[in-house]
Design a protein around this motif. Structure first.
Motif, PDB file in Angstrom:
ATOM      1  N   CYS B  17       0.859  -1.186   0.000  1.00  0.00           N
ATOM      2  CA  CYS B  17       0.000   0.000   0.000  1.00  0.00           C
ATOM      3  C   CYS B  17       0.900   1.242   0.000  1.00  0.00           C
ATOM      4  N   CYS B  20       3.337   2.349   3.079  1.00  0.00           N
ATOM      5  CA  CYS B  20       3.609   1.153   3.880  1.00  0.00           C
ATOM      6  C   CYS B  20       4.997   1.257   4.501  1.00  0.00           C
ATOM      7  N   CYS B  45       1.640  -9.568   5.155  1.00  0.00           N
ATOM      8  CA  CYS B  45       1.653  -8.592   4.065  1.00  0.00           C
ATOM      9  C   CYS B  45       2.864  -8.788   3.160  1.00  0.00           C
ATOM     10  N   ASN B 124       2.730  -4.256  12.661  1.00  0.00           N
ATOM     11  CA  ASN B 124       1.735  -3.249  12.275  1.00  0.00           C
ATOM     12  C   ASN B 124       0.496  -3.394  13.152  1.00  0.00           C
ATOM     13  N   CYS B 203       1.030   1.547   9.774  1.00  0.00           N
ATOM     14  CA  CYS B 203       0.342   1.025   8.599  1.00  0.00           C
ATOM     15  C   CYS B 203      -0.860   1.912   8.308  1.00  0.00           C
ATOM     16  N   PRO B 204      -0.779   2.736   7.226  1.00  0.00           N
ATOM     17  CA  PRO B 204      -1.841   3.725   6.989  1.00  0.00           C
ATOM     18  C   PRO B 204      -3.255   3.128   6.930  1.00  0.00           C
ATOM     19  N   PRO B 205      -3.503   2.084   6.130  1.00  0.00           N
ATOM     20  CA  PRO B 205      -4.895   1.618   6.084  1.00  0.00           C
ATOM     21  C   PRO B 205      -5.343   0.970   7.395  1.00  0.00           C
TER      22      PRO B 205
HETATM   23  S1  SF4 Z   1      -1.712  -3.271   5.107  1.00  0.00           S
HETATM   24 FE1  SF4 Z   1      -0.197  -2.027   6.159  1.00  0.00          FE
HETATM   25  S2  SF4 Z   1       1.571  -3.353   6.439  1.00  0.00           S
HETATM   26 FE2  SF4 Z   1       0.253  -4.310   4.926  1.00  0.00          FE
HETATM   27  S3  SF4 Z   1       1.066  -3.622   2.946  1.00  0.00           S
HETATM   28 FE3  SF4 Z   1      -0.552  -2.190   3.538  1.00  0.00          FE
HETATM   29  S4  SF4 Z   1       0.501  -0.576   4.642  1.00  0.00           S
HETATM   30 FE4  SF4 Z   1       1.905  -2.285   4.539  1.00  0.00          FE
END
Ligand code: SF4
Ligand SMILES: Cc1ncc(C[n+]2csc(CCOP(=O)(O)OP(=O)(O)O)c2C)c(N)n1
Ligand SMILES: [Mg+2]
Lengths: 370, 293
Positions: B17, B20, B45, B124, B203-205
């Motif tokens: 993402c 990330c 992830c 995360n 972790c943004p989302p």
């Molecule tokens: S959900 Fe969070 S940790 Fe996983 S890829 Fe996306 S940003 Fe990275």
């Protein structure tokens, strides 16, 4: 060298001869003696191997996977609950095309706790992509374990092999054992896809349907090719060491009107029953099914077949009986016997033959009149 | 930053993402580890980030393994490399779920056996791969898809579980301090035996903050004392720079909380418990560093 040994000790002796680089070990009755004996070999310097005393069977197979993918020969042993606990990794080892060799000492599953022989544990892994061989004697436990490494590591196969021996009735009984000087029977393990940091690859990342499906077909293709490789290896073994094996061990089958199909120690017991029946004038023979995966072609047409299943698929039937029904096109008399270590003698087996009802199923000693 | 090598082992085609931080961490981990390294990755992830077969964003071998099995697989691999006489770094790179929950048994076993490897948990604070369910490492009060009302219990203290195994080297790190992380990975890999690094990876989302705030979020975690940077070498604790200041004069916890959707509408009681937790942690580590425990 001629000696005497238990089934477990025979497996350990074969592992010593095969010289794996890594052994992962976790104890479970009735297999424990195998990993104890290997620990002793390693401690005494008789086997130069990294011995990983893992904390579970899931980790045992994961450790074998991690080790095997470096190209090193690997071995582990388990039984029953241990085998089921590692189930996820059992699939993984095959999917990753790693020639791990594992001895599985066949034992019933709880509840209730029962440490005696049954084949349900191995059959629960039958769709994982592992080759499975079932042995009937101490000598065969040794020979099959040695051959397992050669078959698994053959580039036409590259699939893991499970060597199955019956809990207690083979793992703990003592018979003569002729150990061999293996010479160059087992060449060094060569894994074409071994991890190489000079040529970095991704192993098992996310994979779309088209590639995934192709990889599954590759496994099936190798399973099919494995039949020929097994025959080659068994042939070479016979040439070098004088003992002959095949997909089945047939006993007085040529002119038989009725054939008993069984696996493991019950397959050996059946041979005694056949002699009794022959004395009575009944033209009986026995066929001990050795290889379960890949499943062999069996020539049983035109005769009565009695299948003894030391296993059961609830809501369906005996796994071997149904395999034979579909693969050999015969409708056998299906006897479910020996679950949880139930004693089944040659007299009982002779009775199965005398009282046979082709197409029917019976639970020996529990519900004889289904 | 001049000491960090230019070589990239994770190229810019990952499927991470935007914003990330865990993939950023991986970049520094691999720069520190260099080319003679293998990553062992359980389901997380990072299984997704590395790309889809036949492509890969990674320039070291990556061995993907089942969710619970990273430490055990790495353990077998490390033994095998040593059997072959090779020094190759074996690095497990796992999420908090694959470490503190389903993989904790395998991790414990591998640490106890003295496995020569580096285990990195990037945290995360939830199950990112499956869409942000709670993990044992999710902090008190945080909303996830399985704790829609906020997590009622505290974050599992993974580091104290690891510490109980007395590894020769363990450290915490945070994605917002890449040089610190880089140095820790370097040091860890110079020590034989089991090493462990726990990285906080915003972790943004999952945490529900704008992607461009990823570095700021990590810095605030450290400045508020929510996350403390330290190393423990052969049992000796050293608190690292930014956390030294934070432990003496922590920034207000609200600075960290208020920017994250997962902490929306925290009750005063929960906030209070969070402050107490930070306080207890700070005091415990301060006492340990002073040799007073
Ligand atoms: S959900 Fe969070 S940790 Fe996983 S890829 Fe996306 S940003 Fe990275
Ligand atoms: C045995 C098993 N159970 C469940 C899953 C589904 N699963 C895959 S990844 C994952 C969560 C991973 O969380 P974490 O370890 O924190 O890593 P992240 O995704 O956050 O990077 C889950 C539940 C699985 N792959 N295997
Ligand atoms: Mg996570």
């Amino acid at each position: 060298m001629l000696t005497i040994a238990t089934g477990n000790k025979a497996v350990a002796a074969a592992v010593k001869a095969a010289r794996p680089g890594v052994v992962a070990a976790y104890p479970i009755t009735p297999q424990t003696e195998i990993v104890e004996q290997i620990a002793e070999y390693v401690t005494d310097g008789d086997l130069e191997s990294r011995y990983i005393p893992v904390e579970s069977e899931h980790s045992a197979m994961a450790a074998c996977i991690g080790a095997s993918v470096t190209g090193v020969r690997t071995f582990t042993a388990t039984s029953s609950h241990g085998l089921l606990y590692m189930h996820e990794m059992v699939h993984w080892a095959a999917g990753a095309r790693l020639p791990v060799v594992m001895a599985n000492v066949n034992r019933a599953l709880g509840p209730g706790w029962n440490t005696w022989a049954e084949h349900t544990d191995a059959f629960s892994q039958r769709d994982t992509g592992w080759l499975q061989v079932f042995v009937g004697t101490v000598q065969e436990a040794y020979d099959a374990t040695l051959m397992a490494f050669k078959i698994a590591e053959d580039e036409r196969v590259l699939l893991p092999v499970m060597v199955n021996l019956d809990g207690f009735s083979l793992s703990h009984i003592t018979q003569a054992l002729d150990t061999v000087d293996i010479g160059d029977f087992l060449p060094p393990c060569h894994l074409p896809h071994a991890i190489d940091t000079e040529n970095p690859l991704g192993y098992g990342p996310m994979t779309g349907p088209a590639d995934y499906f192709r990889f599954r077909w590759d496994i099936e293709r190798s399973m099919r090719d494995a039949r020929g490789v097994i025959a080659e290896v068994e042939g070479e073994f016979c040439e070098r060491f004088g003992r002959s094996y095949g997909p089945t061990e047939d006993y007085r089958c040529e002119d038989a009107d009725v054939v008993v199909v069984a696996m493991g120690t019950l397959g050996k017991e059946a041979e005694v029953a056949i002699d009794r029946l022959r004395d009575e004038g009944i033209k009986a023979g026995s066929m001990r099914l050795r290889w379960f995966r890949p499943f062999p072609d069996l020539d049983l047409a035109g005769r009565d077949v009695v299948v003894i299943d030391r296993d059961y698929s609830f809501g369906f039937g005996g796994v071997v009986a149904h395999s034979i029904r579909s693969k050999a096109g015969v409708s056998p008399y299906s006897v479910i016997a020996g679950l949880g270590g139930q004693e089944v003698t040659y007299n009982d087996i002779a009775d199965f033959v005398r009282d046979r009802c082709p197409g029917e199923e019976t639970w020996f000693g529990v519900n004889d009149h289904v | 930053m001049s000491t960090i090598p230019e070589e990239e082992y994770i190229v810019k085609c990952t499927s991470a993402c935007a914003g990330c931080s865990s993939s950023l961490c991986l970049r520094y981990v691999l720069k520190a580890a260099g080319p003679d390294s293998v990553l062992v990755v359980p389901a997380c992830c990072t299984s997704v980030i590395q790309g889809i077969y036949p492509g890969t964003a990674m320039n070291v071998p990556v061995y993907n393994i089942a969710f619970a099995a990273a430490a055990a697989c790495a353990s077998g691999m490390s033994e095998a490399f040593r059997a072959l006489g090779r020094k190759t770094n074996v690095i497990a790179y796992a999420g908090d779920g694959g470490t503190a929950d389903i993989g904790v048994q395998a991790l414990s076993g591998a640490l106890e056996r003295g496995t020569d490897f580096l285990y990195i948990c990037y945290d995360n604070e939830a199950y990112g791969n499956t869409g942000m369910q709670r993990s044992g490492a999710t902090p008190l009060g945080a909303r996830t898809t399985t704790t829609p009302g906020g997590k009622p219990t505290a974050k599992k203290d993974l580091d104290r579980i690891v510490e109980a195994h007395n590894p020769p080297y363990m450290a915490t790190a945070c994605s917002a301090y890449p040089l610190d992380l880089y140095k820790k990975v370097k040091k860890a890999l110079s020590i034989p035996g089991p090493k462990f690094i726990h990285i906080l990876a915003p972790c943004p989302p999952g945490w529900r903050y704008p992607t461009e705030k990823t570095v700021e979020m990590g810095k605030l975690a450290v400045k508020t004392g929510t996350w403390i940077l330290y190393e423990r070498e052969y049992g000796r604790l050293t608190i690292n720079g930014p956390s030294k200041t934070a432990m003496r004069r922590p920034a207000p916890l609200e600075d960290y909380i208020k920017g994250q959707g997962r902490f929306k509408n925290l009750s005063p009681e929960i906030l209070d418990r969070m402050r107490q937790q930070i306080e207890r942690n700070v005091q415990r580590l301060a006492r340990e560093e002073a040799g007073a425990c």
